[in-house]
Design a protein around this motif. Structure first.
Motif, PDB file in Angstrom:
ATOM      1  N   VAL A  36       0.832  -1.206   0.000  1.00 48.72           N
ATOM      2  CA  VAL A  36       0.000   0.000   0.000  1.00 48.72           C
ATOM      3  C   VAL A  36       0.867   1.255   0.000  1.00 48.72           C
ATOM      4  CG1 VAL A  36      -1.698   1.327   1.334  1.00 48.72           C
ATOM      5  CG2 VAL A  36      -1.972  -1.142   1.069  1.00 48.72           C
ATOM      6  N   GLU A  37       2.017   1.211   0.697  1.00 45.57           N
ATOM      7  CA  GLU A  37       2.889   2.378   0.752  1.00 45.57           C
ATOM      8  C   GLU A  37       3.425   2.721  -0.640  1.00 45.57           C
ATOM      9  OE1 GLU A  37       3.084  -0.212   2.825  1.00 45.57           O
ATOM     10  OE2 GLU A  37       2.249   0.792   4.587  1.00 45.57           O
ATOM     11  N   LYS A  38       3.784   1.682  -1.419  1.00 46.32           N
ATOM     12  CA  LYS A  38       4.280   1.934  -2.769  1.00 46.32           C
ATOM     13  C   LYS A  38       3.166   2.499  -3.652  1.00 46.32           C
ATOM     14  CE  LYS A  38       7.164  -0.910  -4.937  1.00 46.32           C
ATOM     15  NZ  LYS A  38       7.701  -2.042  -5.751  1.00 46.32           N
ATOM     16  N   VAL A  39       1.974   1.922  -3.550  1.00 42.74           N
ATOM     17  CA  VAL A  39       0.833   2.445  -4.311  1.00 42.74           C
ATOM     18  C   VAL A  39       0.584   3.901  -3.926  1.00 42.74           C
ATOM     19  CG1 VAL A  39      -1.647   2.228  -4.767  1.00 42.74           C
ATOM     20  CG2 VAL A  39      -0.240   0.165  -4.567  1.00 42.74           C
ATOM     21  N   SER A  40       0.667   4.190  -2.624  1.00 40.70           N
ATOM     22  CA  SER A  40       0.426   5.549  -2.140  1.00 40.70           C
ATOM     23  C   SER A  40       1.437   6.534  -2.721  1.00 40.70           C
ATOM     24  CB  SER A  40       0.497   5.574  -0.608  1.00 40.70           C
ATOM     25  OG  SER A  40       0.249   6.865  -0.116  1.00 40.70           O
ATOM     26  N   ARG A  41       2.722   6.158  -2.698  1.00 37.95           N
ATOM     27  CA  ARG A  41       3.758   7.057  -3.233  1.00 37.95           C
ATOM     28  C   ARG A  41       3.540   7.323  -4.716  1.00 37.95           C
ATOM     29  NH1 ARG A  41       7.128   3.637  -0.284  1.00 37.95           N
ATOM     30  NH2 ARG A  41       7.921   2.676  -2.196  1.00 37.95           N
ATOM     31  N   ARG A  42       3.259   6.260  -5.460  1.00 40.10           N
ATOM     32  CA  ARG A  42       3.088   6.422  -6.901  1.00 40.10           C
ATOM     33  C   ARG A  42       1.808   7.190  -7.226  1.00 40.10           C
ATOM     34  NH1 ARG A  42       6.366   3.906 -10.405  1.00 40.10           N
ATOM     35  NH2 ARG A  42       7.973   2.530  -9.552  1.00 40.10           N
ATOM     36  N   LEU A  43       0.744   6.885  -6.500  1.00 35.30           N
ATOM     37  CA  LEU A  43      -0.519   7.576  -6.760  1.00 35.30           C
ATOM     38  C   LEU A  43      -0.421   9.048  -6.374  1.00 35.30           C
ATOM     39  CD1 LEU A  43      -3.396   7.516  -7.725  1.00 35.30           C
ATOM     40  CD2 LEU A  43      -4.094   6.528  -5.539  1.00 35.30           C
ATOM     41  N   ASP A  44       0.284   9.361  -5.295  1.00 36.14           N
ATOM     42  CA  ASP A  44       0.506  10.761  -4.925  1.00 36.14           C
ATOM     43  C   ASP A  44       1.193  11.505  -6.067  1.00 36.14           C
ATOM     44  OD1 ASP A  44      -0.662  10.665  -2.461  1.00 36.14           O
ATOM     45  OD2 ASP A  44       1.203  10.462  -1.321  1.00 36.14           O
ATOM     46  N   GLY A  45       2.191  10.847  -6.664  1.00 30.98           N
ATOM     47  CA  GLY A  45       2.902  11.465  -7.775  1.00 30.98           C
ATOM     48  C   GLY A  45       2.002  11.672  -8.987  1.00 30.98           C
ATOM     49  N   VAL A  46       1.201  10.660  -9.290  1.00 28.21           N
ATOM     50  CA  VAL A  46       0.282  10.754 -10.431  1.00 28.21           C
ATOM     51  C   VAL A  46      -0.723  11.880 -10.214  1.00 28.21           C
ATOM     52  CG1 VAL A  46      -1.598   9.570 -11.639  1.00 28.21           C
ATOM     53  CG2 VAL A  46       0.534   8.348 -11.153  1.00 28.21           C
ATOM     54  N   LEU A  47      -1.299  11.949  -9.019  1.00 23.58           N
ATOM     55  CA  LEU A  47      -2.292  12.987  -8.723  1.00 23.58           C
ATOM     56  C   LEU A  47      -1.652  14.374  -8.712  1.00 23.58           C
ATOM     57  CD1 LEU A  47      -4.334  11.221  -5.887  1.00 23.58           C
ATOM     58  CD2 LEU A  47      -5.039  11.582  -8.255  1.00 23.58           C
ATOM     59  N   HIS A  48      -0.417  14.464  -8.241  1.00 18.84           N
ATOM     60  CA  HIS A  48       0.283  15.752  -8.213  1.00 18.84           C
ATOM     61  C   HIS A  48       0.497  16.287  -9.624  1.00 18.84           C
ATOM     62  CE1 HIS A  48       3.017  18.883  -6.784  1.00 18.84           C
ATOM     63  NE2 HIS A  48       3.872  18.507  -7.734  1.00 18.84           N
ATOM     64  N   ASN A  49       0.813  15.395 -10.562  1.00 20.18           N
ATOM     65  CA  ASN A  49       1.099  15.814 -11.932  1.00 20.18           C
ATOM     66  C   ASN A  49      -0.149  15.922 -12.811  1.00 20.18           C
ATOM     67  OD1 ASN A  49       3.933  15.957 -11.557  1.00 20.18           O
ATOM     68  ND2 ASN A  49       4.087  13.728 -11.769  1.00 20.18           N
ATOM     69  N   ALA A  50      -1.271  15.367 -12.334  1.00 18.20           N
ATOM     70  CA  ALA A  50      -2.503  15.399 -13.117  1.00 18.20           C
ATOM     71  C   ALA A  50      -3.203  16.746 -12.967  1.00 18.20           C
ATOM     72  CB  ALA A  50      -3.436  14.276 -12.665  1.00 18.20           C
ATOM     73  N   ALA A  51      -4.089  17.041 -13.894  1.00 18.89           N
ATOM     74  CA  ALA A  51      -4.913  18.239 -13.760  1.00 18.89           C
ATOM     75  C   ALA A  51      -5.743  18.133 -12.481  1.00 18.89           C
ATOM     76  CB  ALA A  51      -5.831  18.372 -14.981  1.00 18.89           C
ATOM     77  N   LYS A  52      -5.929  19.256 -11.812  1.00 20.11           N
ATOM     78  CA  LYS A  52      -6.678  19.239 -10.560  1.00 20.11           C
ATOM     79  C   LYS A  52      -8.155  18.976 -10.829  1.00 20.11           C
ATOM     80  CE  LYS A  52      -2.885  19.954  -8.541  1.00 20.11           C
ATOM     81  NZ  LYS A  52      -2.194  18.739  -8.027  1.00 20.11           N
ATOM     82  N   SER A  53      -8.725  18.109 -10.019  1.00 15.99           N
ATOM     83  CA  SER A  53     -10.118  17.731 -10.224  1.00 15.99           C
ATOM     84  C   SER A  53     -10.686  17.178  -8.920  1.00 15.99           C
ATOM     85  CB  SER A  53     -10.221  16.670 -11.328  1.00 15.99           C
ATOM     86  OG  SER A  53     -11.552  16.233 -11.499  1.00 15.99           O
ATOM     87  N   ASN A  54     -11.995  17.185  -8.825  1.00 16.43           N
ATOM     88  CA  ASN A  54     -12.665  16.506  -7.710  1.00 16.43           C
ATOM     89  C   ASN A  54     -13.033  15.068  -8.058  1.00 16.43           C
ATOM     90  OD1 ASN A  54     -12.565  18.567  -5.853  1.00 16.43           O
ATOM     91  ND2 ASN A  54     -14.559  19.412  -6.394  1.00 16.43           N
ATOM     92  N   LEU A  55     -12.784  14.675  -9.318  1.00 14.45           N
ATOM     93  CA  LEU A  55     -13.208  13.353  -9.768  1.00 14.45           C
ATOM     94  C   LEU A  55     -12.139  12.726 -10.657  1.00 14.45           C
ATOM     95  CD1 LEU A  55     -15.483  11.215  -9.922  1.00 14.45           C
ATOM     96  CD2 LEU A  55     -16.372  12.452 -11.916  1.00 14.45           C
ATOM     97  N   TYR A  56     -11.759  11.498 -10.289  1.00 10.18           N
ATOM     98  CA  TYR A  56     -10.773  10.739 -11.062  1.00 10.18           C
ATOM     99  C   TYR A  56     -11.375   9.391 -11.419  1.00 10.18           C
ATOM    100  CZ  TYR A  56      -7.624  14.246  -9.122  1.00 10.18           C
ATOM    101  OH  TYR A  56      -7.038  15.434  -8.764  1.00 10.18           O
ATOM    102  N   ILE A  57     -11.104   8.941 -12.640  1.00 17.19           N
ATOM    103  CA  ILE A  57     -11.638   7.661 -13.132  1.00 17.19           C
ATOM    104  C   ILE A  57     -10.472   6.720 -13.390  1.00 17.19           C
ATOM    105  CG2 ILE A  57     -13.061   6.515 -14.872  1.00 17.19           C
ATOM    106  CD1 ILE A  57     -14.580   8.658 -13.339  1.00 17.19           C
ATOM    107  N   THR A  58     -10.542   5.496 -12.842  1.00 11.53           N
ATOM    108  CA  THR A  58      -9.476   4.526 -13.092  1.00 11.53           C
ATOM    109  C   THR A  58     -10.037   3.110 -13.141  1.00 11.53           C
ATOM    110  OG1 THR A  58      -7.209   3.946 -12.476  1.00 11.53           O
ATOM    111  CG2 THR A  58      -8.812   4.097 -10.676  1.00 11.53           C
ATOM    112  N   GLN A  59      -9.144   2.172 -13.391  1.00 11.68           N
ATOM    113  CA  GLN A  59      -9.535   0.793 -13.623  1.00 11.68           C
ATOM    114  C   GLN A  59      -9.308  -0.075 -12.383  1.00 11.68           C
ATOM    115  OE1 GLN A  59      -6.617   2.015 -15.573  1.00 11.68           O
ATOM    116  NE2 GLN A  59      -8.173   3.290 -16.521  1.00 11.68           N
ATOM    117  N   GLY A  60     -10.220  -0.976 -12.129  1.00 11.98           N
ATOM    118  CA  GLY A  60      -9.995  -2.027 -11.162  1.00 11.98           C
ATOM    119  C   GLY A  60      -9.315  -3.204 -11.822  1.00 11.98           C
ATOM    120  N   PHE A  61      -8.911  -4.211 -11.023  1.00  9.53           N
ATOM    121  CA  PHE A  61      -8.415  -5.497 -11.555  1.00  9.53           C
ATOM    122  C   PHE A  61      -6.983  -5.396 -12.074  1.00  9.53           C
ATOM    123  CE2 PHE A  61      -8.803  -8.784 -15.117  1.00  9.53           C
ATOM    124  CZ  PHE A  61      -8.702  -9.885 -14.290  1.00  9.53           C
TER     125      PHE A  61
END
Length: 443
Positions: free
Chosen positions: A158-183
């Motif tokens: 979870v810590e690795k997912v958190s670090r990577r997702l923080d980076g992705v969200l930081h570089n993404a356009a700011k939004s209140n809604l994000y769409i991604t894939q499960g599985f």
């Protein structure tokens, strides 16, 4: 503060449901990550496509790809009537299908197979994201391959997912809604992979733990976790509140509404999971949390595909050695036994990894004679201190009236009953009549 909302295959497989999802995600200004499965039937089609590749059946490959493309393009036609938006989205889907076609041409391999299987989620989330933007529900599309590094499926990092997702969200356009894939996920060595079937629930709770979400909502086609299996038992009802442990037991023993590993990523952070119904959004559903609201009986589930092994010692080993050898052989094939009972020389145990039955029997042969009895089911009666609760004091008496092969009540929070699969449905119905007499509701 962030919420994570997961929508399963049945929730994303009709235009009316997609429009319902739009209303659900657009009903407030809270930040959300939406996790989606593939449309119903698409993952099965992709597994068939992989089999076509394995046998090099080019006609079947072309036929499957054409059907997959048509399914999604027809869906777009029904969903979006703006010609420009419709055509732009169709172009995106066609590009993805072309990439899938090139993967098919490159042949059968573990790497290719894993990438192919994840295309259902990619296609659906592309459509959902573009549709929502067209409806002015502005969102940012996230590719799960950029952050879902789980390392090991049973122990997601979870810590690795958190670090990577923080980076992705930081570089993404700011939004209140994000769409991604499960599985979809990546392994420790960065290869594209996937979770088990139904693993989008698991994806959602891994993401929730990674972003410290306030809540996970899992939207399906039923209003929460029911007191019994509604596929076989009439008159069931949703259980309003249930603990993580109770939910985990019910999922493991066959409650199809939840992937068995779903609760584990959010346990430590005590993030509640709310099971909701896309077809009835106003229904309160079931809340899974660390709180035990009521003690006693909660629900019943059944797990199929169980094989019973009856072992009789050949006398080569002491009773202690006999048990030890059995444990070592099961561990060798990563096979667990949900139920085990016996004496010093005779042991009965259940296994659910049928493909290893022959190997287990072969290794046991020097130490025991083995009789094999397939086609069994384990019925699990779950509830906090269920064995000590007054309302279930007759439980053992009730079970004794059933066609029971074996029973176990070693855990005070659950009772396991082994029956032949042919007796499963009537046993579930009998338990329902005896344990949940109308009118009955779980507080």
């Amino acid at each position: 503060m962030m919420k994570v909302l997961k929508f399963g295959g049945s929730s994303v497989s009709s235009v009316s449901n997609i429009r319902t999802i739009k209303n659900i995600v657009d009903n407030d200004d809270e930040k959300k990550i939406v996790v989606c499965s593939a449309m119903s039937g698409v993952t099965d089609s992709l597994y068939r496509l992989i089999e076509n590749i394995r046998v090099n059946d080019r006609r079947a490959i072309a036929r499957n790809l054409d059907a997959l493309c048509s399914k999604h393009l027809d869906f777009i036609d029904e969903l979006i009537d703006d010609e420009l938006v419709n055509n732009l989205l169709k172009d995106k889907i066609s590009v993805q299908i072309s990439k899938l076609y090139r993967l098919c041409k490159s042949g059968y391999s573990d790497t290719n197979n894993s990438i192919i299987i994840t295309y259902g989620e990619l296609l659906l989330t592309t459509i959902l994201s573009e549709y929502l933007n067209w409806q002015q529900v502005f969102n940012v599309f996230l590719n799960a391959k950029d952050f879902m590094y789980v390392d090991f499926v049973d122990m997601p990092n979870v810590e690795k997912v958190s670090r990577r997702l923080d980076g992705v969200l930081h570089n993404a356009a700011k939004s209140n809604l994000y769409i991604t894939q499960g599985f979809v996920c990546r392994t420790k060595d960065c290869r594209v992979s996937h979770l088990e079937r139904g693993g989008s629930d698991y994806s959602a709770t891994i993401i929730a733990a990674a972003v410290n979400a306030v809540e996970v909502q899992i939207w399906t086609d039923i209003s929460g976790l029911h007191n019994n299996d509604p596929r076989y038992v009439s008159g069931t009802f949703p259980v309003p509140q249930i603990s993580y442990n109770e939910a985990a037991d019910l999922a493991y023993y066959g409650a199809k509404i939840l992937h068995p590993k779903t609760v584990f990523p959010v346990l430590e952070k005590e993030i509640p999971i709310v099971l909701k119904n896309t077809f009835d959004p106003s229904s309160s559903g079931t809340t899974i949390s660390s709180k035990t609201v009521t003690k006693g009986l909660k629900s019943i589930a059944a797990k199929d595909g169980i094989t019973l092994l009856n072992l009789k010692s050949t006398g080569v080993l002491t009773s202690e050695g006999f048990y030890k050898v059995i444990s070592e052989i099961l561990e060798k094939y990563n096979v667990s036994s949900d139920m085990i009972k016996g004496s010093e020389t005779e042991i009965s145990l259940t296994i659910d990894k049928i493909r290893f039955v022959n190997e287990v029997i072969y290794d046991l042969h020097p130490f025991a004679t083995v009789s094999v009895h397939p086609n069994h089911s384990i019925i699990c009666v779950v509830g906090d201190s269920v064995m000590n609760d007054e309302s279930t004091s007759r439980l053992i008496e009730i079970i004794n009236k059933m066609p029971v092969v074996m029973a176990s009540n070693e855990n005070p929070d659950k009772v396991l009953v082994l029956v032949e699969t042919n007796d499963k449905v009537k046993s579930l119905r009998f338990l329902n009549e005896q344990l949940f007499p109308a009118p009955y509701a779980v507080a």
